[in-house]
Design an enzyme around this catalytic site. Structure first.
Site, PDB file in Angstrom:
ATOM      1  CG  LEU A  31      -2.018  -1.111   1.203  1.00 39.69           C
ATOM      2  CD1 LEU A  31      -3.037  -0.881   2.311  1.00 39.69           C
ATOM      3  CD2 LEU A  31      -2.738  -1.236  -0.138  1.00 39.69           C
ATOM      4  CG  ASP A  79       5.230   1.915  -4.737  1.00 39.69           C
ATOM      5  OD1 ASP A  79       4.525   1.512  -5.670  1.00 39.69           O
ATOM      6  OD2 ASP A  79       5.518   1.206  -3.751  1.00 39.69           O
TER       7      ASP A  79
HETATM    8  O1  PMV Z   1       5.565  -1.412  -3.331  1.00 35.01           O
HETATM    9  P1  PMV Z   1       4.700  -2.489  -3.880  1.00 35.01           P
HETATM   10  O2  PMV Z   1       4.756  -3.763  -3.165  1.00 35.01           O
HETATM   11  O3  PMV Z   1       3.319  -1.970  -4.133  1.00 35.01           O
HETATM   12  O4  PMV Z   1       5.272  -2.885  -5.343  1.00 35.01           O
HETATM   13  C1  PMV Z   1       5.475  -1.958  -6.340  1.00 35.01           C
HETATM   14  C2  PMV Z   1       5.205  -2.557  -7.664  1.00 35.01           C
HETATM   15  C3  PMV Z   1       6.288  -3.428  -8.292  1.00 35.01           C
HETATM   16  O5  PMV Z   1       6.008  -3.362  -9.678  1.00 35.01           O
HETATM   17  C4  PMV Z   1       6.188  -4.854  -7.828  1.00 35.01           C
HETATM   18  C5  PMV Z   1       7.699  -2.932  -8.039  1.00 35.01           C
HETATM   19  C6  PMV Z   1       8.016  -1.604  -8.689  1.00 35.01           C
HETATM   20  O6  PMV Z   1       9.019  -1.000  -8.297  1.00 35.01           O
HETATM   21  O7  PMV Z   1       7.308  -1.172  -9.603  1.00 35.01           O
END
Ligand code: PMV
Length: 319
Positions: free
Chosen positions: A103, A149
């Site tokens: 999240l 993110d």
């Molecule tokens: O932070 P998370 O667990 O929501 O993962 C981000 C998404 C991934 O594609 C798995 C990793 C990334 O850096 O984009």
């Protein structure tokens, strides 16, 4: 004088993992679940209190920040950006976001902290600069982050994200009724990302095809979001989950929550984020929202959150 800053959590609607390899992904901010930083001036040292993250108080003396510690690095890079020669003050971090559950806790805490540090020095960081610094800190959390993110959390807008491409904000035509259900299993995104990388090395053609199929889903999903075709969006999300299973990043707990959501009438459901644990995201019509929520709790979800993406408002630094 106290300073207050915050940043939202996030959920990935589709495209995770493939996004690390240059394919697009779509993420939405979760404006109702936030990390907050409250700061006040004090002499000599900067102390960061982060009990919600299970951390002991962190002290930074002068400009001696620790590049291996995410909170210390974030504070240090921010102080440098705003031209503060040495750091002082007291900042308390509060976070409603579960850690290691997809999240966006790491990015939200960094963004809130950066904003608070800047405010302590009477400065405001433009989102573009904040995004760049939070990305640096994300590397500590995730190893080789795509940048999705930090982008969605800092700009707090639904984004169609592609690595190294200009930011594209998308318009959500009809509000998305999203249910998030936590498996309660903490999992490190960096491990899942490393395993997908190993799979891509071992079976490059097959993995490349999966990434491409995910990319196609994301492109169509964007169209559905912008046109309000929610039934089709749901089907695309479920298809994305199957491709994530093929990438080995699902788990029995995630699959069972996806099944529970679908049986209760969700339009679509998938794991969200790095996978292996963390949360699933289910897209619902208004009339199935309660059934989906109940079914997820009955299936063992540790926490179920309902978010009205597209109707959220930015809860900002003046709180
Ligand atoms: O932070 P998370 O667990 O929501 O993962 C981000 C998404 C991934 O594609 C798995 C990793 C990334 O850096 O984009």
């Amino acid at each position: 004088m106290e300073v207050h800053a915050s940043a939202p959590g996030k959920a990935i609607l589709c495209g995770e993992h493939a996004v690390v390899y240059g394919l697009p992904a779509i993420a939405i901010p979760l404006s109702g679940i936030r990390a907050r930083a409250i700061g006040k001036a004090s002499a000599d040292t900067l102390t960061i209190f982060a009990e919600d993250l299970g951390q002991a108080p962190l002290r930074i003396v002068g400009d001696e920040y620790d590049r291996a510690n995410p909170l210390s690095l974030m504070a240090g890079l921010t102080a440098k950006l705003v031209g503060a020669a040495s750091m002082s003050g007291e900042i308390r971090i509060r976070s409603e976001l579960p850690i290691a559950s997809g999240l966006g806790s790491g990015a939200a805490v960094s963004a809130a902290l950066g904003r608070a540090v800047a405010q302590l020095y009477g400065a405001e960081i433009p989102d573009e600069d904040l995004n760049r610094i939070v990305f640096e800190v994300e590397k500590l959390h995730h190893g080789t982050p795509s940048g999705i993110d930090n982008t969605v959390v800092v700009y707090e807008k639904p984004v169609y994200f592609r690595r190294d491409a200009a930011l594209e904000v998308i318009t959500i035509r009809s509000g998305l009724r999203i249910v998030l259900a936590d498996t309660g299993v903490a999992s490190l995104t960096r491990d899942a990302v490393a395993d997908v990388r190993a799979l891509a090395r071992k079976a490059p053609k097959r993995t490349g095809r999966i990434f491409d199929e995910i990319g196609t889903i994301v492109a169509e999903a964007r169209d559905c979001i912008e046109r309000g075709s929610l039934d089709r969006l749901g089907a695309l999300m479920t298809a994305n989950h199957e491709l994530l299973q093929a990438l080995t990043v699902s788990s029995p707990e995630l699959d069972s929550l996806v099944d529970a959501a679908m049986k209760a009438g969700a339009l679509g459901a998938k794991l969200s984020g790095g996978g292996r644990g963390g949360n699933i995201i289910a897209l619902c019509a208004e009339d199935s929202l309660c059934d989906v929520k109940d079914s997820l709790l009955a299936a063992g979800s540790k926490q179920v959150l309902v978010n009205g993406a597209g109707h959220g408002s930015r809860d900002d630094d003046s709180d």
